[in-house]
Design a protein around this motif. Structure first.
Motif, PDB file in Angstrom:
ATOM      1  N   ASP A 161      -4.460  -7.006   3.207  1.00 50.77           N
ATOM      2  CA  ASP A 161      -4.121  -5.604   3.008  1.00 50.77           C
ATOM      3  C   ASP A 161      -3.705  -5.458   1.544  1.00 50.77           C
ATOM      4  N   TRP A 204       9.717  -2.758   1.613  1.00 55.48           N
ATOM      5  CA  TRP A 204       9.447  -1.460   0.988  1.00 55.48           C
ATOM      6  C   TRP A 204       9.992  -1.366  -0.427  1.00 55.48           C
ATOM      7  N   ASP A 213       4.484   3.876  -5.363  1.00 57.46           N
ATOM      8  CA  ASP A 213       3.406   3.508  -4.448  1.00 57.46           C
ATOM      9  C   ASP A 213       3.941   3.197  -3.056  1.00 57.46           C
ATOM     10  N   SER A 214       5.157   2.634  -2.986  1.00 60.85           N
ATOM     11  CA  SER A 214       5.776   2.395  -1.674  1.00 60.85           C
ATOM     12  C   SER A 214       6.093   3.715  -0.982  1.00 60.85           C
ATOM     13  N   PHE A 240      -1.878  -3.509  -0.123  1.00 58.15           N
ATOM     14  CA  PHE A 240      -0.467  -3.228  -0.399  1.00 58.15           C
ATOM     15  C   PHE A 240       0.414  -4.408  -0.003  1.00 58.15           C
ATOM     16  N   TRP A 241       0.292  -4.881   1.241  1.00 58.61           N
ATOM     17  CA  TRP A 241       1.199  -5.904   1.754  1.00 58.61           C
ATOM     18  C   TRP A 241       0.863  -7.304   1.269  1.00 58.61           C
ATOM     19  N   HIS A 252       0.954  -8.010  -1.668  1.00 57.30           N
ATOM     20  CA  HIS A 252       1.775  -8.140  -2.880  1.00 57.30           C
ATOM     21  C   HIS A 252       3.246  -7.818  -2.633  1.00 57.30           C
ATOM     22  N   ARG A 253       3.619  -7.532  -1.393  1.00 56.17           N
ATOM     23  CA  ARG A 253       5.009  -7.136  -1.119  1.00 56.17           C
ATOM     24  C   ARG A 253       5.532  -7.791   0.147  1.00 56.17           C
ATOM     25  N   ARG A 273       2.885   5.196   0.360  1.00 54.54           N
ATOM     26  CA  ARG A 273       2.423   4.464   1.539  1.00 54.54           C
ATOM     27  C   ARG A 273       3.289   4.801   2.756  1.00 54.54           C
ATOM     28  N   GLU A 327      -5.648   1.137   9.003  1.00 54.83           N
ATOM     29  CA  GLU A 327      -4.457   1.809   8.485  1.00 54.83           C
ATOM     30  C   GLU A 327      -3.644   2.412   9.616  1.00 54.83           C
ATOM     31  N   PRO A 350       6.305  -5.553  -6.607  1.00 55.15           N
ATOM     32  CA  PRO A 350       5.037  -6.207  -6.263  1.00 55.15           C
ATOM     33  C   PRO A 350       4.872  -7.520  -7.023  1.00 55.15           C
TER      34      PRO A 350
END
Length: 466
Positions: free
Chosen positions: A337, A346, A256-257, A339-340, A342-343, A260, A234, A350
């Motif tokens: 990761d 920013w 959530d963005s 988070f990333w 799915h994206r 993060r 992280e 998702p």
């Protein structure tokens, strides 16, 4: 009989680019605005990226020595200023500015904004037909990778080879390119050591096309940072996004963005990571969401953090493949990761399904261009012969890579003509690399017209000996 396309009174710059690619004009009547004859020894390579329309052209004005540079094409001479090319460093190698006709509004000395003396020419006086008639015979969107009307001599010579001889020739050129990759990597090891040299090459490969320069700068910035403890995954991601200038200045809208981003900012504050200066100019135009700068930087951060694990994984699989046939291609490691995956940015929604940060096509490029040459070099350094043997065997057995624009241009120039577009040529990776070696080291480096190319003489000598 030529195929005809719907007639139109609209003449576009793309039509002029197609005419230039095909050299659809009388070469004896092609003259500068000062009535100097211009011999086009090589029209150049159609540039699909930012910058001049054609690069690596070769022209000769009257009896002067041939000069190599770029060609820019406009409908009117004033397009040079309207598009602000006189302020753009990408156009500093332009040697020829071509417009449909000379309107007398742009003297040649107004174009001399760089080290090259830019010649200006009008195309209409040299056309063999009316431009409206020519427009009806050209499919504008078949370019630049359609079948060129100016056939290269090397393609005729390669066509005379048997399929087996042609494959062997391309594979030999591919291995030559592989050995050059090893030599370049060895030079970087002398500069920054191992594994930093390999990591720098990995960042370069992740940059791909327009973001290579930004990824190189990103590596240099990270390489010069020192911390008093090993970073977590992280923390590594936060540091990379921070020095890349990709942390949002204001919190994004998705909750959530926002959480993060806040977490990454806190990490950067604690580690004393300052905002990126100067900011990196990331290209987002024509970039697929899966290849967005954010995702590529996160992938680079995870490779930086887990390089030793990645290297041990590749090395072990290569050594195991050396002991048993058939050749085994190392599988991609898990670079994920939550988070990333799915994206792509920013503020993006998702995705339902995760998308790998490093997919199979990019992993193939990383293997062929970085990790296999690194393995061969490592075997030379450590005298671990089995590793070098396995790396070269694996390179020779890699499946076809995705066809990029430079490879399409090489296929169009060099391979015998077929009815299929260049993207359908499913050549093995080693033969693709062989085409690129010939194209980049011969075609793009040539200072003479195609008729004097050393490649033609080399292939003819091979055919004579066989």
């Amino acid at each position: 009989m030529n195929r005809r396309f719907p007639a139109s009174t609209f003449v576009s710059e793309r039509l002029l680019q197609c005419l230039w690619q095909d050299q659809s004009f009388d070469p004896q009547r092609f003259r500068s605005v000062h009535n100097q004859h211009i011999a086009v020894l090589e029209p150049g390579v159609w540039n699909c990226e930012a910058g001049p329309d054609f690069v690596h052209a070769l022209i000769q004005v009257e009896d002067a020595a041939p000069i190599m540079g770029d060609v820019e094409i406009h409908l009117r001479p004033t397009g040079w200023f309207q598009h602000r090319h006189h302020l753009d460093r990408l156009y500093r190698r332009v040697i020829l500015h071509v417009a449909l006709e000379d309107d007398g509004q742009l003297p040649i000395y107004h174009l001399a904004n760089n080290a090259n003396a830019i010649t200006q020419a009008a195309l209409r006086p040299a056309l063999r037909q009316d431009i409206q008639d020519l427009a009806q015979t050209i499919d504008l969107w078949a370019y630049p990778f359609g079948h060129p009307r100016t056939v290269r001599p090397c393609r005729n010579v390669l066509n005379e080879m048997s399929p087996l001889d042609r494959e062997a020739f391309l594979e030999a050129a591919g291995m030559e390119r592989f050995e050059k990759k090893i030599q370049r990597l060895a030079l970087w090891i002398g500069v920054c050591g191992w594994p930093e040299a390999v990591l720098r090459a990995l960042f370069d490969t992740l940059g791909y096309r327009n973001n290579r320069g930004c990824m190189r700068e990103l590596f240099d910035r990270r390489f010069h940072l020192a911390f008093d403890h090993p970073l977590t995954e992280e923390e590594e991601i936060a540091v990379h996004l921070g020095i890349a200038g990709l942390l949002p200045l204001s919190l994004p809208h998705p909750a959530d963005s926002a959480a993060r981003a806040r977490r990454y900012h806190q990490i950067c504050w604690r580690l004393e990571i300052l905002p990126a200066e100067p900011p990196l100019n990331w290209c987002r135009h024509n970039v697929r969401p899966a290849n967005s700068p954010h995702r590529r930087v996160v992938a680079a951060a995870l490779l930086y953090h887990d390089f030793e694990r990645l290297w041990d994984h590749v090395r072990q699989e290569l050594l195991e493949s050396a002991l048993r046939p058939p050749v085994h291609t190392p599988a991609p490691p898990s670079i994920r990761d939550p988070f990333w995956d799915h994206r792509s940015g920013w503020d993006t929604a998702p995705s339902d399904r995760p998308t790998a940060l490093i997919g199979a096509p990019r992993w193939l490029e990383i293997l062929g261009n970085v990790l296999l040459p690194a393995a061969a070099l490592h075997s030379d350094i450590t005298e671990e012969a089995a590793l070098g043997y396995a790396a070269r065997r694996c390179f020779q057995a890699l499946p076809p890579a995705a066809t990029n624009r430079r490879l399409k241009e090489a296929i169009t120039r060099l391979l015998p003509q077929t009815r299929q577009p260049p993207s359908t040529h499913r050549l093995p990776f080693i033969q693709q690399q062989g085409l690129l070696e010939i194209f980049m080291e011969t075609c793009l480096q040539a200072r003479a017209p195609c008729s004097d190319c050393r490649l033609n003489r080399l292939i003819e000598d091979i055919l004579t000996l066989s």
